[in-house]
Design a protein around this motif. Sequence first.
Motif, short mmCIF file in Angstrom:
data_model
loop_
_atom_site.label_atom_id
_atom_site.label_comp_id
_atom_site.label_asym_id
_atom_site.label_seq_id
_atom_site.Cartn_x
_atom_site.Cartn_y
_atom_site.Cartn_z
N VAL A 46 0.77 -1.55 0.42
CA VAL A 46 0.23 -0.16 -0.13
C VAL A 46 0.51 1.61 0.10
CG1 VAL A 46 -1.37 0.90 1.53
CG2 VAL A 46 -1.98 -1.37 1.32
N SER A 70 1.75 4.72 0.94
CA SER A 70 1.02 5.61 1.57
C SER A 70 2.46 6.26 2.30
CB SER A 70 0.53 5.28 3.08
OG SER A 70 1.59 4.03 4.10
N ASN A 113 3.19 6.68 5.76
CA ASN A 113 3.04 5.89 6.75
C ASN A 113 4.38 5.23 6.50
OD1 ASN A 113 3.64 4.24 8.88
ND2 ASN A 113 0.93 3.89 8.77
N THR A 132 4.43 1.09 6.88
CA THR A 132 3.39 -0.07 6.15
C THR A 132 4.14 0.77 5.00
OG1 THR A 132 1.63 2.03 5.63
CG2 THR A 132 1.51 0.22 7.36
N SER A 133 4.54 1.47 4.23
CA SER A 133 4.53 1.82 3.08
C SER A 133 5.97 1.25 3.07
CB SER A 133 4.84 3.31 2.22
OG SER A 133 5.56 3.97 3.23
N LYS A 158 2.34 -8.28 7.26
CA LYS A 158 1.88 -7.93 6.26
C LYS A 158 0.92 -8.68 5.01
CE LYS A 158 5.09 -4.16 6.05
NZ LYS A 158 5.47 -2.98 4.97
N LYS A 193 -7.50 -7.55 -1.14
CA LYS A 193 -7.03 -6.76 0.27
C LYS A 193 -6.07 -6.65 1.22
CE LYS A 193 -9.97 -4.88 4.01
NZ LYS A 193 -11.36 -5.33 4.85
N SER A 194 -5.77 -5.66 1.62
CA SER A 194 -4.23 -6.08 2.59
C SER A 194 -4.58 -6.53 4.47
CB SER A 194 -3.47 -5.28 2.01
OG SER A 194 -3.10 -4.10 3.71
N GLU A 223 -6.60 -0.05 7.92
CA GLU A 223 -6.30 1.06 7.73
C GLU A 223 -6.84 2.75 7.88
OE1 GLU A 223 -7.72 -0.84 3.92
OE2 GLU A 223 -9.57 -0.09 4.06
N THR A 224 -5.53 3.12 8.65
CA THR A 224 -5.55 4.23 9.38
C THR A 224 -5.39 5.12 9.56
OG1 THR A 224 -5.78 4.64 11.90
CG2 THR A 224 -3.64 2.97 11.20
N ASN A 225 -5.31 6.87 9.89
CA ASN A 225 -5.10 8.21 9.72
C ASN A 225 -3.87 7.99 11.23
OD1 ASN A 225 -5.58 8.42 6.60
ND2 ASN A 225 -7.48 9.65 8.44
N SER A 230 -15.08 -3.85 4.12
CA SER A 230 -14.96 -3.99 5.28
C SER A 230 -15.05 -4.76 5.97
CB SER A 230 -15.19 -2.12 5.90
OG SER A 230 -17.01 -2.71 6.35
#
Lengths: 418, 418, 418
Positions: free
Chosen positions: B280, B282, B284, B287-288, C189, C201-202, C206-208, C267
């Motif tokens: 993914v 991002s 972050n 994770t990236s 991961k 999907k992973s 999925e968070t900020n 989700s």
Amino acid sequence: MANTSWKNFFLSLIDYKTEKYVIAKNKKVGVLFRVFQLSVLAYIIGWVFLTKKGYQERDDAIQSSVITKLKGVALTNATDSGVHLWGAEDYVIPPQGERVFFIITNFIETPNQRLGYCAESTRVLDGHCRQNEDCTEGEAVISGNGIKSGRCLNSTGTCEIYGWCPIEKRHKPKEAILRKAENFTVFIKNFIRFPKFQFSKSNILETNDDMYLKKCRYNETQHPYCPIFRLGDLVHWAGHSFQDMALLGGSIGVLIQWKCDLDKDYSKCNPQYSFTRLDVKSNNSITSGYNFRYARYYKDGAGQTYRTLFKVYGIRIDIMVTGEAGKFNIIPTIVNIGSGLALMGAGVFFCDMILLYLMEKSTFYRESKFETTKYESARWKHKSRELKPLPEDGTPNRQDVWKGKFIDLSRNNSEVSS
Amino acid sequence: MANTSWKNFFLSLIDYKTEKYVIAKNKKVGVLFRVFQLSVLAYIIGWVFLTKKGYQERDDAIQSSVITKLKGVALTNATDSGVHLWGAEDYVIPPQGERVFFIITNFIETPNQRLGYCAESTRVLDGHCRQNEDCTEGEAVISGNGIKSGRCLNSTGTCEIYGWCPIEKRHKPKEAILRKAENFTVFIKNFIRFPKFQFSKSNILETNDDMYLKKCRYNETQHPYCPIFRLGDLVHWAGHSFQDMALLGGSIGVLIQWKCDLDKDYSKCNPQYSFTRLDVKSNNSITSGYNFRYARYYKDGAGQTYRTLFKVYGIRIDIMVTGEAGKFNIIPTIVNIGSGLALMGAGVFFCDMILLYLMEKSTFYRESKFETTKYESARWKHKSRELKPLPEDGTPNRQDVWKGKFIDLSRNNSEVSS
Amino acid sequence: MANTSWKNFFLSLIDYKTEKYVIAKNKKVGVLFRVFQLSVLAYIIGWVFLTKKGYQERDDAIQSSVITKLKGVALTNATDSGVHLWGAEDYVIPPQGERVFFIITNFIETPNQRLGYCAESTRVLDGHCRQNEDCTEGEAVISGNGIKSGRCLNSTGTCEIYGWCPIEKRHKPKEAILRKAENFTVFIKNFIRFPKFQFSKSNILETNDDMYLKKCRYNETQHPYCPIFRLGDLVHWAGHSFQDMALLGGSIGVLIQWKCDLDKDYSKCNPQYSFTRLDVKSNNSITSGYNFRYARYYKDGAGQTYRTLFKVYGIRIDIMVTGEAGKFNIIPTIVNIGSGLALMGAGVFFCDMILLYLMEKSTFYRESKFETTKYESARWKHKSRELKPLPEDGTPNRQDVWKGKFIDLSRNNSEVSS
């Protein structure tokens, strides 16, 4: 009123309706139909259920974990590299006992490489040159060993490059240095699991005898559950010669197949081993063989890095585990029975076709089987089971309806009207 | 007696029983039924058989073996590490040409690390301290580089640790040192096998031209069977920029799909390549990107160990092979035909519903279709086809049974009793 | 003529033929049949469609890519090897974050090995000897450390070998040197894709919140979407003790299961983690535990090669990803409906059997249901619906055919002939 009609409705719901059949006493078609029915039955029982196990639910998404371990030592004495004793920590790459592993059977060792300028190999096409202009400075040699410095060296007819010098000698080896690898043994531990049925098993013989696994070798008839294989045997069972493959390398697949009928005993679920050569054997050096390079780095007293480059040829073993388990389940049983029954329907269809259209008395049978109902007679009014009273007759009549024919059986007037 | 009854039983077995039908001359329902039958037929032939190939048995448990080989050299000159020439033996991890491999595109090199005491990095949260008590002796720094010694160093504001010093500088790289990796090429050899059908194939063009594979590059239209890919193209076809990915690394999936109709020619079974980014993307940093560390160990003249730590960023290539093969098999054909036939039955059900309950003459059709049989008359005794002799009539009668109605046709007494 | 016959043929095609039914007013069988129908309906709706989701097409050929990363440092101080600080670059083999990786928990380090002559280990069976003749020169010691030189050494009772000396001490370790590995954490991961449905999907939340993944640990109820696991917890959830496994090593499987109903929201498709021990735990040293050897090579000032041999024990983690996705598709829906309908037919078959052969009025029902047609009477000629005119009768008759019985209802002659 409404209560009565609801009551009648519910009563009619539990009436049992069964289809009306015409018995055509025609032995030929009767025998043909019975023969067809028996074939469908034989097909369902014999093929779908017994052979293909159609009563079972199948799981082919097998989960597998493989651990390998090689044993064996070999001594080599090569001109470039000198004496070396090879153990599993040296000739197995990667060393941690993976599912896919490589055994070195041949190698070209180029020791003491240091960064510097030297001539590109004559065997590299892009390195050939006649003058300095052919060697563009800073450009990497395609399929080569370094970066062009801009000078063309007359002694070799190739560009001068900046790279690890001395460069590797690109000659095809003439014999497999580690040919004794034929006697090494690999112990394959395989653990499988069928997730649908929560069934797990491993391929190692469950025995109290510690010494058995230390000494046994795999043999299809005598020791089928001892997964210790001599490398030479592996290649031989794949239909090739180890020494031939050892020269330039190759790729062998070990297929472990688990076909398990989980309705049977736990001990009946055992793996079958088969061996196949995976790479295409050809004279084309691009596609045949198997080799790669790795380097060992050292630092000298001055802290300068130098390295030994290894180009290793060898046999890559790829352990591929497949499996399929079946266990009785009501749904596929019913689906297959249902399809078989529907197939009987096809038999009825075909026998009907023969009876009704192909035989000599077909018209007769057609008229027996089909009844026409036609709502067209103006003679009588259809009022749920009432007959138009005939003038002379005072006795009550009953109108019998059958297949559209009405028999008006008053005393005097016997008429059949359709 | 018994023989006769057995004989009758067997004779009755081979009688052919066919259902009786009522022909309702109702064009509307008739046309509706034919339309329904044609739709079911069109669905079975067009969709189930032609499009979804319902006549084929499918095998999606493909066995696959992948061998990769990278080519290309690049020269780097970094402040910390100096000049280095990178060949496949250096930038591919692991070097033995596996299905999943990593290409270094960027790195942080920390040479000459020796075990000793130094300050923890300021970027490590758990290493921050203000006084000695914040640094518990012997405790490992969470996500850190060593074990706390118990001293808090004022110069950095971090704990003093025992570890490999000097520690790695934890800065985010600004450019990809090995950005020329974009021009490296990977040769993907894929061998597949469908175990159910004993079908094997590889993805390399079967050609006599040795030079073809030395020079060609994959191109979807012109060279679809040359599996040599330039790394930059791989990432581009996945929809991303190589240089962007090269900075912090990433993960690319190469999907090789084998969809084979084994009823067709061997040469028609060929792979399709598609490319996708797996990680993914991002901001972050957790994770990236994709990075890991490894170390090269050396010993100095005094026998003391020192090492060079590499934190490498790069692109991981994951070659995922999927496939599905189909071959004609009688069982799925029959199952699907059977289901279609059963579907016809649903059509009969619906048309009957319309005819018998929804049309204006439905009562008429209902009475044509259903015949009532009721065993309730006390007038006559049911003794297999015998009629109770009526008083007056001396002539022999025959009792005809049809649907529960008995016509007692003696000369004088014509009565219909139900 | 031909036109008329074609026209009749086409008209007959659109006649609607419906089966004739006999209504047997037998409540018992009627109720039984309705009960059977309701059961089949309940089975189809409840089991096949709701529970087993029979209306969905399934895809279990999941494509998966796994990237792992370990964090944690530990300090060891062993007699042979001295002080060593272990980071992920040291204890994870291979270091590049693969799906299958090994963590060192215990080791035997044999430093400064050089090629030379020394005594074989007493623990190697094939190395035992009493005199020189027991040691064949040039022969490799089976499961041993080198090549026999031809001499039998009295001091040890074993052959003298040429190999890497000093040889490794083959003792079983008493405690796990790297037991602190229990506190290391692994970040898994996982990226999956269902090719049939083009669904990807992973497993990362999925968070900020950048800090969430830096601090969280996996917890089945509170943090199910934080795939960071402490190694000790992994082994504990597999039902074993980390310290027990750490001594001789072992193998743990992390099963990531994706069961997704793609008719639901994106989700809702999330992985389930479960943990199991893969290797068989036994006292047999051959089969239990997990260990392998690797070597680090050095060169001294004179250019002579020497090495450190590591025999490492540890826990191999095998991440196995399985999954199954279902999405509504018309074909399996219809196949399952069709099978259910065919099952209704079985119900009719059984109820017929009961009605016609097992009940007390069965003979009556048999005769209601089946009509015999027999083409054997010589009395009348079968000419599509014509009656042979009887001598006396001048009135036109109509021959009614029903089930093979012909009623010749002329005024005078009422005869029933079969």
